[in-house]
Motif scaffolding. Structure first.
Motif, mmCIF file in Angstrom:
data_model
loop_
_atom_site.group_PDB
_atom_site.id
_atom_site.type_symbol
_atom_site.label_atom_id
_atom_site.label_comp_id
_atom_site.label_asym_id
_atom_site.label_seq_id
_atom_site.Cartn_x
_atom_site.Cartn_y
_atom_site.Cartn_z
ATOM 1 N N ILE A 108 22.705 -41.146 -120.657
ATOM 2 C CA ILE A 108 24.097 -41.555 -119.534
ATOM 3 C C ILE A 108 23.994 -42.761 -119.110
ATOM 4 O O ILE A 108 25.188 -43.397 -119.753
ATOM 5 C CB ILE A 108 24.049 -40.527 -118.506
ATOM 6 C CG1 ILE A 108 23.242 -38.890 -118.496
ATOM 7 C CG2 ILE A 108 24.907 -40.575 -117.562
ATOM 8 C CD1 ILE A 108 23.010 -39.115 -117.009
ATOM 9 N N GLY A 109 23.650 -43.989 -119.921
ATOM 10 C CA GLY A 109 23.255 -45.112 -118.880
ATOM 11 C C GLY A 109 23.814 -45.837 -120.163
ATOM 12 O O GLY A 109 24.996 -46.336 -119.946
ATOM 13 N N LEU A 110 23.746 -45.478 -121.052
ATOM 14 C CA LEU A 110 24.635 -46.232 -122.310
ATOM 15 C C LEU A 110 25.801 -46.156 -122.654
ATOM 16 O O LEU A 110 26.749 -47.146 -122.417
ATOM 17 C CB LEU A 110 23.922 -46.349 -124.125
ATOM 18 C CG LEU A 110 22.693 -46.485 -123.928
ATOM 19 C CD1 LEU A 110 22.027 -46.478 -125.782
ATOM 20 C CD2 LEU A 110 22.510 -48.045 -124.413
ATOM 21 N N PRO A 111 27.138 -44.880 -122.490
ATOM 22 C CA PRO A 111 27.737 -45.112 -122.325
ATOM 23 C C PRO A 111 29.052 -45.430 -121.557
ATOM 24 O O PRO A 111 29.367 -46.492 -121.477
ATOM 25 C CB PRO A 111 28.241 -43.324 -122.433
ATOM 26 C CG PRO A 111 26.502 -42.764 -123.119
ATOM 27 C CD PRO A 111 26.011 -43.682 -122.768
ATOM 28 N N LEU A 112 28.071 -45.257 -120.326
ATOM 29 C CA LEU A 112 28.658 -45.702 -119.154
ATOM 30 C C LEU A 112 28.356 -47.779 -119.206
ATOM 31 O O LEU A 112 29.227 -48.486 -118.508
ATOM 32 C CB LEU A 112 27.979 -45.359 -117.619
ATOM 33 C CG LEU A 112 27.569 -44.358 -117.154
ATOM 34 C CD1 LEU A 112 27.088 -43.595 -116.208
ATOM 35 C CD2 LEU A 112 29.175 -43.856 -116.911
ATOM 36 N N ALA A 113 27.282 -48.645 -119.730
ATOM 37 C CA ALA A 113 26.864 -50.123 -119.644
ATOM 38 C C ALA A 113 28.585 -50.292 -120.883
ATOM 39 O O ALA A 113 28.864 -51.289 -120.734
ATOM 40 C CB ALA A 113 25.932 -50.003 -120.384
ATOM 41 N N LEU A 114 28.738 -49.459 -122.191
ATOM 42 C CA LEU A 114 29.039 -49.891 -122.913
ATOM 43 C C LEU A 114 30.889 -49.525 -122.329
ATOM 44 O O LEU A 114 32.132 -50.324 -123.034
ATOM 45 C CB LEU A 114 29.085 -48.893 -124.349
ATOM 46 C CG LEU A 114 27.999 -48.879 -125.496
ATOM 47 C CD1 LEU A 114 27.741 -47.701 -126.244
ATOM 48 C CD2 LEU A 114 27.738 -50.142 -125.970
ATOM 49 N N THR A 115 31.745 -48.851 -121.287
ATOM 50 C CA THR A 115 32.580 -48.723 -120.966
ATOM 51 C C THR A 115 32.534 -49.940 -120.394
ATOM 52 O O THR A 115 33.651 -50.233 -120.370
ATOM 53 C CB THR A 115 32.741 -47.074 -120.259
ATOM 54 O OG1 THR A 115 32.192 -46.667 -121.185
ATOM 55 C CG2 THR A 115 33.855 -46.945 -119.853
ATOM 56 N N GLY A 116 31.812 -50.210 -119.708
ATOM 57 C CA GLY A 116 31.341 -51.492 -118.546
ATOM 58 C C GLY A 116 31.845 -52.637 -119.629
ATOM 59 O O GLY A 116 32.605 -53.936 -119.142
ATOM 60 N N LEU A 117 31.332 -52.618 -120.082
ATOM 61 C CA LEU A 117 31.591 -54.042 -121.468
ATOM 62 C C LEU A 117 32.678 -54.081 -121.363
ATOM 63 O O LEU A 117 33.646 -55.209 -121.744
ATOM 64 C CB LEU A 117 30.180 -54.281 -122.363
ATOM 65 C CG LEU A 117 30.523 -55.334 -123.047
ATOM 66 C CD1 LEU A 117 29.910 -56.064 -122.617
ATOM 67 C CD2 LEU A 117 29.128 -54.765 -124.644
ATOM 68 N N CYS A 118 33.204 -52.786 -122.422
ATOM 69 C CA CYS A 118 34.516 -52.933 -122.961
ATOM 70 C C CYS A 118 35.501 -53.490 -121.755
ATOM 71 O O CYS A 118 36.240 -54.489 -122.708
ATOM 72 C CB CYS A 118 34.405 -51.694 -123.766
ATOM 73 S SG CYS A 118 33.962 -50.890 -124.851
ATOM 74 N N LYS A 119 35.226 -53.224 -120.644
ATOM 75 C CA LYS A 119 36.533 -53.423 -120.002
ATOM 76 C C LYS A 119 36.380 -54.825 -118.950
ATOM 77 O O LYS A 119 37.353 -55.376 -119.088
ATOM 78 C CB LYS A 119 36.379 -52.570 -118.533
ATOM 79 C CG LYS A 119 37.011 -51.234 -118.900
ATOM 80 C CD LYS A 119 36.838 -49.891 -117.484
ATOM 81 C CE LYS A 119 37.225 -48.898 -117.955
ATOM 82 N NZ LYS A 119 38.383 -47.856 -116.849
ATOM 83 N N ALA A 120 35.494 -55.257 -119.728
ATOM 84 C CA ALA A 120 35.250 -56.615 -118.524
ATOM 85 C C ALA A 120 35.326 -57.344 -120.066
ATOM 86 O O ALA A 120 36.308 -58.731 -119.392
ATOM 87 C CB ALA A 120 33.444 -56.660 -118.594
ATOM 88 N N ILE A 121 35.032 -57.369 -121.295
ATOM 89 C CA ILE A 121 35.816 -57.926 -122.087
ATOM 90 C C ILE A 121 37.132 -57.461 -122.067
ATOM 91 O O ILE A 121 37.871 -58.821 -122.559
ATOM 92 C CB ILE A 121 35.033 -57.437 -124.160
ATOM 93 C CG1 ILE A 121 33.429 -57.460 -124.052
ATOM 94 C CG2 ILE A 121 36.235 -58.266 -124.899
ATOM 95 C CD1 ILE A 121 32.919 -57.058 -125.134
ATOM 96 N N PHE A 122 37.583 -56.758 -122.434
ATOM 97 C CA PHE A 122 39.478 -56.632 -122.701
ATOM 98 C C PHE A 122 40.141 -57.736 -121.368
ATOM 99 O O PHE A 122 41.814 -57.631 -120.861
ATOM 100 C CB PHE A 122 39.749 -54.967 -122.578
ATOM 101 C CG PHE A 122 39.545 -54.636 -123.801
ATOM 102 C CD1 PHE A 122 39.093 -55.602 -125.152
ATOM 103 C CD2 PHE A 122 39.017 -53.376 -124.080
ATOM 104 C CE1 PHE A 122 39.357 -54.639 -126.323
ATOM 105 C CE2 PHE A 122 38.441 -52.984 -125.112
ATOM 106 C CZ PHE A 122 38.433 -53.792 -126.136
ATOM 107 N N ALA A 123 38.979 -57.500 -120.306
ATOM 108 C CA ALA A 123 40.009 -58.127 -118.895
ATOM 109 C C ALA A 123 40.198 -59.449 -119.444
ATOM 110 O O ALA A 123 40.432 -59.911 -118.784
ATOM 111 C CB ALA A 123 38.664 -57.591 -117.443
#
Length: 125
Positions: A108-123
């Motif tokens: 559960i944690g890896l997908p949530l962390a990767l999603t947060g990372l992607c959103k941070a990078i694209f921001a």
């Protein structure tokens, strides 16, 4: 039915079926892979596709799912290698609980962390 034959069928003294740690871990691994893959599809790939409009998010999905399989197999191998006697020994309950918690945190944690990372990078981009 004698108590001895009752035990051979996997029952404990109370008559309830003893838990097989090997099968239980195998079930947890299978469900964790399904949850992990679903979260990757619906969270991470969606976040990536918002920032990148190409086939990259789908290639990344395949890589991310393939990368988690060895970790899941490690958890499963730890438990499938135990003896028949140990497979129903309640002394392993604490270790089993620790491993299942680690497995589910990863799933559960890896997908949530990767999603947060992607959103941070694209921001930032």
């Amino acid at each position: 039915m004698s108590e001895l034959s009752h035990r051979r069928e996997g029952a404990d003294h109370s008559g309830s079926k003893a838990r097989d740690w090997r099968k239980a871990m195998s079930d947890h691994v299978a469900y964790a892979l399904l949850v992990y893959t679903g979260l990757q599809i619906f969270l991470t790939v969606k976040a990536m596709s918002e920032g990148i409009s190409s086939i990259f998010p789908y290639v990344a999905l395949v890589i991310l799912v393939a990368a988690i399989i060895p970790a899941c197999r490690w958890f499963e191998r730890r438990w499938t290698g135990i003896s028949d006697e140990a497979a129903s020994d309640e002394a392993y309950a604490g270790a089993f609980r620790r491993d299942t918690i680690m497995l589910w945190l990863m799933a559960i944690g890896l997908p949530l962390a990767l999603t947060g990372l992607c959103k941070a990078i694209f921001a930032v981009i």
